[in-house]
Design a protein around this motif. Structure first.
Motif, PDB file in Angstrom:
ATOM      1  N   GLU A 180       2.637   9.133  10.378  1.00  0.00           N
ATOM      2  CA  GLU A 180       4.208   9.004  10.819  1.00  0.00           C
ATOM      3  C   GLU A 180       4.781   8.790   9.338  1.00  0.00           C
ATOM      4  OE1 GLU A 180       1.836   7.580  12.130  1.00  0.00           O
ATOM      5  OE2 GLU A 180       2.262   7.680  14.387  1.00  0.00           O
ATOM      6  N   ASN A 181       4.396   7.965   8.570  1.00  0.00           N
ATOM      7  CA  ASN A 181       5.140   7.549   7.301  1.00  0.00           C
ATOM      8  C   ASN A 181       5.261   8.701   6.394  1.00  0.00           C
ATOM      9  OD1 ASN A 181       5.592   4.984   8.279  1.00  0.00           O
ATOM     10  ND2 ASN A 181       4.289   3.786   7.243  1.00  0.00           N
ATOM     11  N   LEU A 182       3.995   9.730   6.340  1.00  0.00           N
ATOM     12  CA  LEU A 182       3.978  10.891   5.630  1.00  0.00           C
ATOM     13  C   LEU A 182       5.233  11.668   5.883  1.00  0.00           C
ATOM     14  CD1 LEU A 182       0.357  11.873   5.330  1.00  0.00           C
ATOM     15  CD2 LEU A 182       1.655  10.921   3.380  1.00  0.00           C
ATOM     16  N   VAL A 183       5.270  12.009   7.442  1.00  0.00           N
ATOM     17  CA  VAL A 183       6.346  12.656   8.083  1.00  0.00           C
ATOM     18  C   VAL A 183       7.727  12.286   7.394  1.00  0.00           C
ATOM     19  CG1 VAL A 183       7.188  13.508  10.113  1.00  0.00           C
ATOM     20  CG2 VAL A 183       4.913  13.616   9.774  1.00  0.00           C
ATOM     21  N   GLY A 184       7.699  10.805   7.531  1.00  0.00           N
ATOM     22  CA  GLY A 184       9.265  10.267   7.350  1.00  0.00           C
ATOM     23  C   GLY A 184       9.589  10.364   5.775  1.00  0.00           C
ATOM     24  N   ASN A 185       8.365  10.007   5.001  1.00  0.00           N
ATOM     25  CA  ASN A 185       8.766  10.351   3.518  1.00  0.00           C
ATOM     26  C   ASN A 185       9.124  11.881   3.071  1.00  0.00           C
ATOM     27  OD1 ASN A 185       6.559   8.994   0.802  1.00  0.00           O
ATOM     28  ND2 ASN A 185       8.841   9.527   0.886  1.00  0.00           N
ATOM     29  N   ILE A 186       8.286  12.825   3.562  1.00  0.00           N
ATOM     30  CA  ILE A 186       8.408  14.278   3.266  1.00  0.00           C
ATOM     31  C   ILE A 186       9.585  14.437   3.944  1.00  0.00           C
ATOM     32  CG2 ILE A 186       7.314  16.456   3.669  1.00  0.00           C
ATOM     33  CD1 ILE A 186       4.690  14.942   3.550  1.00  0.00           C
ATOM     34  N   ARG A 187      10.095  13.917   5.145  1.00  0.00           N
ATOM     35  CA  ARG A 187      11.259  14.567   5.655  1.00  0.00           C
ATOM     36  C   ARG A 187      12.549  14.064   4.816  1.00  0.00           C
ATOM     37  NH1 ARG A 187      11.580  13.470  11.962  1.00  0.00           N
ATOM     38  NH2 ARG A 187      10.702  15.503  12.736  1.00  0.00           N
ATOM     39  N   LEU A 188      12.506  12.958   4.172  1.00  0.00           N
ATOM     40  CA  LEU A 188      13.430  12.583   3.362  1.00  0.00           C
ATOM     41  C   LEU A 188      13.559  13.306   2.029  1.00  0.00           C
ATOM     42  CD1 LEU A 188      15.534  10.147   2.944  1.00  0.00           C
ATOM     43  CD2 LEU A 188      13.777   8.625   1.940  1.00  0.00           C
ATOM     44  N   ALA A 189      12.426  13.813   1.353  1.00  0.00           N
ATOM     45  CA  ALA A 189      12.239  14.560   0.157  1.00  0.00           C
ATOM     46  C   ALA A 189      12.785  16.198   0.547  1.00  0.00           C
ATOM     47  CB  ALA A 189      10.848  14.834  -0.124  1.00  0.00           C
ATOM     48  N   CYS A 190      12.660  16.557   1.758  1.00  0.00           N
ATOM     49  CA  CYS A 190      13.118  17.709   2.054  1.00  0.00           C
ATOM     50  C   CYS A 190      14.526  17.750   2.334  1.00  0.00           C
ATOM     51  CB  CYS A 190      12.345  18.353   3.310  1.00  0.00           C
ATOM     52  SG  CYS A 190      10.803  18.882   2.977  1.00  0.00           S
TER      53      CYS A 190
ATOM     54  N   VAL B 235       0.827  -1.071  -0.128  1.00  0.00           N
ATOM     55  CA  VAL B 235      -0.101  -0.230  -0.131  1.00  0.00           C
ATOM     56  C   VAL B 235       0.892   1.158  -0.021  1.00  0.00           C
ATOM     57  CG1 VAL B 235      -2.015   1.146   1.378  1.00  0.00           C
ATOM     58  CG2 VAL B 235      -1.747  -1.566   1.348  1.00  0.00           C
ATOM     59  N   ASN B 236       1.241   1.703  -1.165  1.00  0.00           N
ATOM     60  CA  ASN B 236       2.097   2.906  -1.364  1.00  0.00           C
ATOM     61  C   ASN B 236       1.620   4.258  -1.148  1.00  0.00           C
ATOM     62  OD1 ASN B 236       4.165   0.998  -1.811  1.00  0.00           O
ATOM     63  ND2 ASN B 236       3.596   1.005  -4.016  1.00  0.00           N
ATOM     64  N   GLN B 237       2.003   5.140  -0.244  1.00  0.00           N
ATOM     65  CA  GLN B 237       1.769   6.477  -0.044  1.00  0.00           C
ATOM     66  C   GLN B 237       2.240   7.213  -1.264  1.00  0.00           C
ATOM     67  OE1 GLN B 237       0.868   6.165   4.915  1.00  0.00           O
ATOM     68  NE2 GLN B 237       2.715   7.466   4.007  1.00  0.00           N
ATOM     69  N   LEU B 238       1.363   8.200  -1.523  1.00  0.00           N
ATOM     70  CA  LEU B 238       2.103   9.430  -2.421  1.00  0.00           C
ATOM     71  C   LEU B 238       1.804  10.761  -2.204  1.00  0.00           C
ATOM     72  CD1 LEU B 238       0.797   6.506  -4.641  1.00  0.00           C
ATOM     73  CD2 LEU B 238       2.701   7.931  -5.922  1.00  0.00           C
ATOM     74  N   VAL B 239       2.496  11.619  -2.437  1.00  0.00           N
ATOM     75  CA  VAL B 239       2.091  12.957  -1.801  1.00  0.00           C
ATOM     76  C   VAL B 239       2.372  13.740  -3.077  1.00  0.00           C
ATOM     77  CG1 VAL B 239       2.814  14.814  -0.349  1.00  0.00           C
ATOM     78  CG2 VAL B 239       2.966  12.407   0.266  1.00  0.00           C
ATOM     79  N   VAL B 240       1.605  14.897  -3.231  1.00  0.00           N
ATOM     80  CA  VAL B 240       2.003  15.994  -4.160  1.00  0.00           C
ATOM     81  C   VAL B 240       1.688  17.173  -3.606  1.00  0.00           C
ATOM     82  CG1 VAL B 240      -0.444  16.291  -5.460  1.00  0.00           C
ATOM     83  CG2 VAL B 240       1.514  16.756  -6.783  1.00  0.00           C
ATOM     84  N   THR B 241       2.644  18.227  -4.206  1.00  0.00           N
ATOM     85  CA  THR B 241       2.574  19.579  -3.559  1.00  0.00           C
ATOM     86  C   THR B 241       1.948  20.470  -4.529  1.00  0.00           C
ATOM     87  OG1 THR B 241       4.540  20.363  -5.037  1.00  0.00           O
ATOM     88  CG2 THR B 241       4.951  18.894  -2.817  1.00  0.00           C
ATOM     89  N   GLU B 242       1.714  21.708  -4.145  1.00  0.00           N
ATOM     90  CA  GLU B 242       1.115  22.655  -4.965  1.00  0.00           C
ATOM     91  C   GLU B 242       2.183  22.990  -5.890  1.00  0.00           C
ATOM     92  OE1 GLU B 242       0.045  25.866  -2.728  1.00  0.00           O
ATOM     93  OE2 GLU B 242       2.009  26.114  -1.626  1.00  0.00           O
ATOM     94  N   ARG B 243       1.840  24.137  -6.842  1.00  0.00           N
ATOM     95  CA  ARG B 243       2.824  24.259  -7.899  1.00  0.00           C
ATOM     96  C   ARG B 243       3.990  25.068  -7.306  1.00  0.00           C
ATOM     97  NH1 ARG B 243       0.013  25.184 -13.333  1.00  0.00           N
ATOM     98  NH2 ARG B 243      -1.869  23.688 -13.411  1.00  0.00           N
ATOM     99  N   ILE B 244       5.192  24.668  -7.589  1.00  0.00           N
ATOM    100  CA  ILE B 244       6.094  25.967  -7.323  1.00  0.00           C
ATOM    101  C   ILE B 244       7.126  26.275  -8.277  1.00  0.00           C
ATOM    102  CG2 ILE B 244       6.207  25.614  -4.860  1.00  0.00           C
ATOM    103  CD1 ILE B 244       8.550  23.347  -5.262  1.00  0.00           C
ATOM    104  N   GLU B 245       7.930  26.974  -8.104  1.00  0.00           N
ATOM    105  CA  GLU B 245       9.008  27.466  -9.135  1.00  0.00           C
ATOM    106  C   GLU B 245      10.051  26.396  -9.286  1.00  0.00           C
ATOM    107  OE1 GLU B 245       8.813  28.669  -6.103  1.00  0.00           O
ATOM    108  OE2 GLU B 245      11.043  28.472  -5.346  1.00  0.00           O
TER     109      GLU B 245
ATOM    110  N   GLY C 282       7.716   6.559  -3.071  1.00  0.00           N
ATOM    111  CA  GLY C 282       8.969   5.747  -2.936  1.00  0.00           C
ATOM    112  C   GLY C 282       8.546   4.695  -2.235  1.00  0.00           C
ATOM    113  N   GLY C 283       7.405   4.404  -2.083  1.00  0.00           N
ATOM    114  CA  GLY C 283       6.838   3.203  -1.191  1.00  0.00           C
ATOM    115  C   GLY C 283       6.621   2.866   0.312  1.00  0.00           C
ATOM    116  N   TRP C 284       6.592   4.085   1.025  1.00  0.00           N
ATOM    117  CA  TRP C 284       6.396   4.198   2.207  1.00  0.00           C
ATOM    118  C   TRP C 284       4.946   3.859   2.549  1.00  0.00           C
ATOM    119  CZ3 TRP C 284       9.366   6.850   6.155  1.00  0.00           C
ATOM    120  CH2 TRP C 284      10.803   7.071   5.701  1.00  0.00           C
ATOM    121  N   GLN C 285       4.496   2.915   3.329  1.00  0.00           N
ATOM    122  CA  GLN C 285       3.370   2.081   3.446  1.00  0.00           C
ATOM    123  C   GLN C 285       2.207   2.799   4.169  1.00  0.00           C
ATOM    124  OE1 GLN C 285       2.974  -1.489   1.789  1.00  0.00           O
ATOM    125  NE2 GLN C 285       4.518   0.286   0.748  1.00  0.00           N
ATOM    126  N   GLY C 286       1.182   2.639   3.515  1.00  0.00           N
ATOM    127  CA  GLY C 286      -0.132   3.245   4.271  1.00  0.00           C
ATOM    128  C   GLY C 286      -1.117   2.097   4.622  1.00  0.00           C
TER     129      GLY C 286
END
Lengths: 367, 483
Positions: free
Chosen positions: A264-274, A208-218, A246-250
Motif C-alpha cells: 500500500e505504501n509503495l502504491v501511495g509513494n509511486i502515485r505521488l511521484a506519478c 524503515v524507509n522504502q525506496l523504489v528505482v525504475t528502469e532507464r528511461i529518456e 521520501g520516507g514512506w515506511q516499510g
C-alpha cells in the motif's frame, strides 16, 4: 559518518581501526536515496547540510574519488491550499538558516522543471540541491581509508565494549579483542544498543524507509523534486533511472533489519511521484529496497561525547544524514583531535533517558 | 478504480505460483483434498516451458508428440478441477504473511493465502563470451519456445551449443521443422553422457528418445563437437562467425586446442538451468548450494516444506530434475499443504502421496542424471574476456567486475552496488550466474560468494499499472516530516 570520522582521525595522525560487522557503508549510507537537499533537511541543520553538500560535490578532492554527486536545483511543491501554507512556513525557516530558497509561481516552476504536473499551485525553489549515487559510498571511502593507513575491518562483529583503566577493550565475535584509548560509536539505528555497552541509555527510534528505482528511461526531469510536507524525493540519475523515495515506511527493526515493503505504501509513494511527473507512468519499477534511519527524541543529531564516559564519542541520527554526514564526521574528528569544531556539536547528554525529550543542552544550536 | 482500496482482496487456502507441471500438480492435488486454491501464472495457458501450449492467436496446432499430449492432459485436469486459474497475472510482491500482490488484466489483485507453493521453474544460465549480445545469439530455452509454441525457426542455419538435454532437443527440433543445424557444440564429452546412462536406464523411453535424437543428428550429418565451447561470436555478413575451441571437463579451453570457425545466422546457446529462487530468497528461506541440482535452492523436507512456515517450493525450483518429476513433486507438495491446512490427516496424506513418491523416485534418477550434465562449470569463466559485457542491462564488463573485486568487494551484494551489475530490468536473472562465478573464483567458492538479496518486485512492473486511475486526494500522504 563513522567512515568520515575515521578518515580524518587517521589523517590527523591517530592510529585508527574502523570496524563494521558487514561490508563498509552497506547500511543507511549505501542504500539511501542519495538526495543532497536542503528542502528536507531540518531547519536547524541547514548550515551543516550546506557544508556537507559542498563536501560531496568536491569529494574527488578530499576523498580521492566521488560518489557521482550532481549539483542541480531543487523544487518543493504544493498541490493544495494546505500544502501551500506548509510550503511557505517551511521555506521561511530554512531561508532564515541560510538556505537560498525562493517561492515561485506555477509558471516559473514549470520553466524550471518542464515535466511538472500543471496542477502545481506553488513551489519553493532552492539553488542548492542535488543527488549522489549512494551505492558508491563504500567504494570511495574504502580507498581513502586504506590510503590514510586506517585498519579497515569488514565483516567483523563487535560483541561489546568494556571500560578499562586506560580506555576500552573492544570484544569481537570469535574472541579477538582490541584495546583502544578512544571509541567512536557510529552505528545508526543500532546506536541505542551500542551506547548500552557503555551503560548509557538514549532511546533511538528506527525508521524503515522504502525506496523504489525504475528502469532507464529518456530524460523526464532535471531537478530534485519533493512535496511540501517532505514525503517525496524524486530525481533522475544520469543513467536514466528514476529514484522514488521520501520516507514512506516499510517493515523492519534493528534486529531483523529492513524486512519488507508495504505494498500500500509503495502504491501511495509511486502515485505521488506519478502525480508530480506524469511521464513516469510510462516506465517500470525495477527494484524496491529498504533503508533504516535513526531518529532521536528531538529529531536532532547525536554528535559529541558519550555522557559520563570519557574517551567515548557518538555520531549519528543526523536527519538527512547523507547530505550532512561528511561534515558531521569531520566536526567530530576535529573535536576528538582537540581542535575547536568549526560548528557546534549536539551534546548527547540532552537525550539521556531521565531528561525530558526535546530539551536541548550544551552546544546544540537552536531551531 | 479509484481510492486506496484498489485491490480486490481474496482470502484463499493456497496460492500456487506457476502453472507448469509442478504448479498444476500442486494445485489439483490440494484442491482434490478440499483446499480453495488459486494458481497464478503470467502466461495465457497452463503448461510451463516443457508443456507450453501454442498461443491461440497463431492458429497452429501443437504437433502430436508425447509432450503435447501430456500438456493437453494437464490443462484439461486443471480446467476440470475446482482450482481458480489466474492466467495472465504477474505476481510482483509477496509479503512475509504470504500475501500475494499481482497485476492482472483488470488491475491489482491481492490474495491472502495460509500457504504458498512456489512452482516457478528455472532460468537459463548463459555464461558470456565476446559477441553473446549480438542479434542472432539466443538461449536454448528461447529457441525451444520459438520452435515449440510458435512454430518458428530461430534462424535459417543455426549452431546449437552449451550443455544438457536441451542441446539435442533444440537441434532435432530445428531439423524436424525444416531448418539447418550447422553444428552441435557440447561442453560434455561422450564419457560425461555415458556416466549418466545407468541412472537414465530408469526411463528407457527417454533414453530411447535421446538415442533417436543422436541418430537423427547423425543422419542429417550434423557435426557434433564434444568437449567444445563457443569462445566468441562475430558479425559476419548477415550472419555470425562462431569460434569454438576444445575444452577440458571443467570447461577450460585446452591450450593446445585449435580454434575453429563455424558460420550460421543463429547461435542458440545455454549452459544449463538454474532454479528460480526469487520468491524463496525474498521471503528469507534457508538455501543451500547444490551444483548438481542447479545451484542455490531452498532447503526443503521430503514434502517440500521450506524453512519458512507455510511456504513450499516444488518442481525444478526445488532442484533441477525435469518436467516429469516436477509433476510428482508438485502433487506431493499439494497434498502436504492440504495436510498442514488441516484438511487431511497424516494417514490420508501418506495414502494420497504414496503413488507420487514411488513415481518420483523412479523419474528423479533420470532427471538428476540429466541435471548433472548441466551443472555449472566454473572454468567456463575463461570465455569472459576483460571487454566482455557481463551485465547487458547496465553494460558492466568483466574488467569492471574484476576492478571492483580488487577494490574489496567480497560479496555479491557489494559487487552489485559498486558496479551496477544486476541492477537493470532483468534484475540479475541473466548476469547473476556469471557474476557469481567470477566472485566465487575470487573469494573461494559459491558458498562464500552467497547470493543477491531477494527484492520486490519479482518482475519489473509498469508504474501505470501500479498507480491505476487516481486523484491527488486518494493518496494517503503521511504526516509531515519534522520542521
Amino acid at each position: 559518518m563513522g567512515s568520515t570520522a575515521a578518515l580524518f582521525l587517521a589523517r590527523g595522525g591517530m592510529s585508527t581501526a574502523l570496524i563494521d560487522r558487514g561490508p563498509l557503508c552497506r547500511e543507511a549510507s549505501g542504500v539511501n536515496a542519495g538526495t543532497l537537499t536542503l528542502h528536507m533537511t531540518r531547519a536547524a541543520l541547514i548550515p551543516y547540510a550546506i557544508r556537507g553538500w559542498e563536501m560531496w560535490q568536491a569529494a574527488e578532492d578530499w576523498l580521492g574519488r566521488g560518489v557521482a554527486a550532481r549539483a542541480v536545483e531543487g523544487l518543493s511543491l504544493a498541490f493544495t491550499e494546505a500544502e501551500e501554507d506548509l510550503l511557505v512556513q517551511r521555506a521561511r525557516v530554512r531561508q532564515a538558516e541560510g538556505a537560498p530558497i525562493e517561492l515561485v509561481d506555477p509558471v516559473r516552476a514549470r520553466e524550471i522543471e518542464p515535466g511538472l504536473n500543471p496542477a502545481v499551485r506553488r513551489a519553493a525553489w532552492c539553488r542548492i540541491d542535488g543527488f549522489a549515487s549512494a551505492y558508491l559510498t563504500g567504494r570511495a571511502y574504502r580507498h581513502a581509508l586504506v590510503d590514510a593507513g586506517a585498519d579497515v575491518r569488514e565483516g567483523a562483529t563487535v560483541k561489546g565494549i568494556d571500560r578499562t583503566g586506560r580506555g576500552f577493550t573492544v570484544r569481537m565475535e570469535g574472541g579477538e579483542t582490541l584495546a583502544a584509548r578512544r571509541v567512536v560509536l557510529a552505528g545508526g539505528v543500532w546506536l541505542e544498543r551500542m551506547l548500552g555497552w557503555l551503560g548509557v541509555h538514549i532511546p533511538v527510534k528506527c525508521l524503515v524507509n522504502q525506496l523504489v528505482v525504475t528502469e532507464r528511461i529518456e530524460p523526464v526531469m532535471r531537478t530534485v523534486l519533493s512535496i511540501a510536507n517532505g514525503l517525496l524525493s524524486l530525481k533522475q540519475f544520469d543513467n536514466g533511472t528514476v529514484l522514488i523515495g521520501g520516507g514512506w515506511q516499510g517493515i523492519g527493526d534493528p534486529d531483523m533489519g529492513g524486512r519488507e515493503a508495504i505494498p500500500e505504501n509503495l502504491v501511495g509513494n509511486i502515485r505521488l511521484a506519478c502525480h508530480v511527473i506524469p511521464a513516469l507512468r510510462a516506465t517500470r519499477m525495477a527494484r524496491v529496497w529498504l533503508g533504516l534511519e535513526a531518529e532521536t527524541a528531538d529529531a536532532l543529531p547525536l554528535l559529541g561525547d558519550v555522557p559520563g564516559v570519557p574517551g567515548a564519542y557518538v555520531i549519528g541520527s543526523v536527519h538527512s544524514g547523507y547530505t550532512s554526514g561528511p561534515w558531521m564526521g569531520r566536526l567530530l574528528a576535529q573535536h576528538i583531535l582537540g581542535a575547536a569544531p568549526e560548528m557546534g556539536l549536539f551534546d548527547p547528554a540532552r537525550l539521556l533517558d531521565q531528561t525530558p525529550a526535546g530539551q536541548e543542552t550544551g552546544e546544540a544550536i537552536p531551531l | 478504480m479509484k481510492g486506496a482500496g484498489v485491490r480486490a482482496e481474496q482470502s484463499v487456502d493456497l496460492v500456487v505460483l506457476g502453472a507448469g507441471p509442478a504448479g498444476v500438480g500442486a494445485a489439483t492435488a490440494a484442491s482434490s483434498a478440499g483446499a480453495r486454491v488459486v494458481v497464478v501464472d503470467e502466461n495465457a495457458q497452463a503448461g510451463g516451458q516443457v508443456y507450453r501450449a501454442p498461443p491461440g492467436t497463431y492458429g497452429i496446432d501443437a504437433p502430436d508428440t508425447p509432450e503435447a499430449r501430456e500438456g493437453a492432459r494437464q490443462r484439461a485436469a486443471l480446467g476440470e478441477s475446482g482450482v481458480t486459474h489466474a492466467a495472465g497475472h504477474r505476481a510482483w510482491s509477496i509479503s512475509r504473511d504470504l500475501a500475494v500482490d499481482a497485476i492482472g488484466p483488470h488491475g491489482l489483485v491481492r490474495w491472502t493465502p495460509r500457504t504458498l507453493i512456489v512452482a516457478a521453474g528455472t532460468t537459463e544460465r548463459v555464461i558470456p563470451f565476446p559477441g553473446w549480445t549480438l542479434p542472432g545469439v539466443i538461449g536454448l530455452a528461447a529457441a525451444t519456445v520459438l520452435l515449440k509454441s510458435q512454430g518458428v525457426l530461430p534462424g535459417r542455419s543455426t549452431v546449437v551449443a552449451g550443455c544438457g538435454p536441451l542441446l539435442a532437443a533444440v537441434a532435432v527440433g530445428i531439423l524436424k521443422a525444416g531448418g539447418r543445424v550447422e553444428a552441435v557444440v557440447d561442453l560434455a564429452g561422450a564419457r560425461d553422457w555415458l556416466a549418466g546412462v545407468p541412472d537414465m536406464l530408469s526411463r528407457p523411453d527417454l533414453l530411447r528418445q535421446g538415442a533417436g535424437w543422436l541418430a537423427a543428428l547423425a543422419k542429417a550429418r550434423v557435426p557434433l563437437y564434444r568437449r567444445h565451447a563457443v569462445v566468441a561470436a562475430r558479425s559476419h555478413g548477415e550472419g555470425l562467425a562462431i569460434a569454438i575451441r576444445p575444452v577440458d571437463a571443467a570447461g577450460a579451453p585446452l591450450p593446445s586446442g585449435a580454434e575453429r570457425i563455424v558460420s550460421a545466422d543463429c547461435l542458440a546457446i545455454g549452459h544449463g538451468l538454474v532454479p528460480s529462487t526469487e520468491v524463496t530468497r525474498l521471503l528469507g528461506a534457508r538455501h543451500g548450494y547444490l551444483p548438481e541440482r542447479g545451484g542455490w535452492i531452498a532447503e526443503t523436507d521430503g514434502d517440500f516444506r521450506t524453512s519458512v512456515p507455510g511456504l513450499f517450493v516444488a518442481g525444478d525450483a526445488a532442484g533441477i530434475s525435469g518436467a516429469v518429476p516436477a509433476l510428482h513433486k508438485g502433487r506431493i507438495a499439494g497434498f502436504a499443504a492440504a495436510h498442514d491446512l488441516g484438511l487431511i490427516d497424516g494417514a490420508r496424506f501418506d495414502a494420497l502421496a504414496a503413488a507420487d513418491r514411488r513415481a518420483l523416485a523412479r523419474a528423479e534418477r533420470f532427471g538428476r542424471a540429466a541435471a548433472r550434465l548441466m551443472s555449472p562449470r566454473p572454468a567456463l569463466a575463461a570465455t569472459m574476456t576483460p571487454d566482455t559485457v557481463v551485465c547487458r542491462c547496465e553494460d558492466v564488463t568483466r574488467a569492471e567486475i574484476d576492478a571492483a573485486m580488487a577494490d574489496g568487494a567480497d560479496s555479491l551484494n557489494q559487487l552489485k552496488a559498486w558496479t551496477r551489475c544486476g541492477m537493470g530490468p532483468c534484475q540479475g536473472r541473466t548476469c547473476g550466474e556469471a557474476a557469481a562465478m567470477l566472485l566465487a573464483a575470487h573469494v573461494g567458492g559459491r558458498d562464500r560468494a552467497r547470493f543477491w538479496t531477494g527484492r520486490a518486485p519479482l518482475r519489473p512492473v509498469p508504474l501505470a499499472d501500479i498507480v491505476g486511475d487516481f486523484d491527488y486526494d486518494d493518496i494517503p500522504i503521511p504526516k509531515a516530516a519534522p520542521l
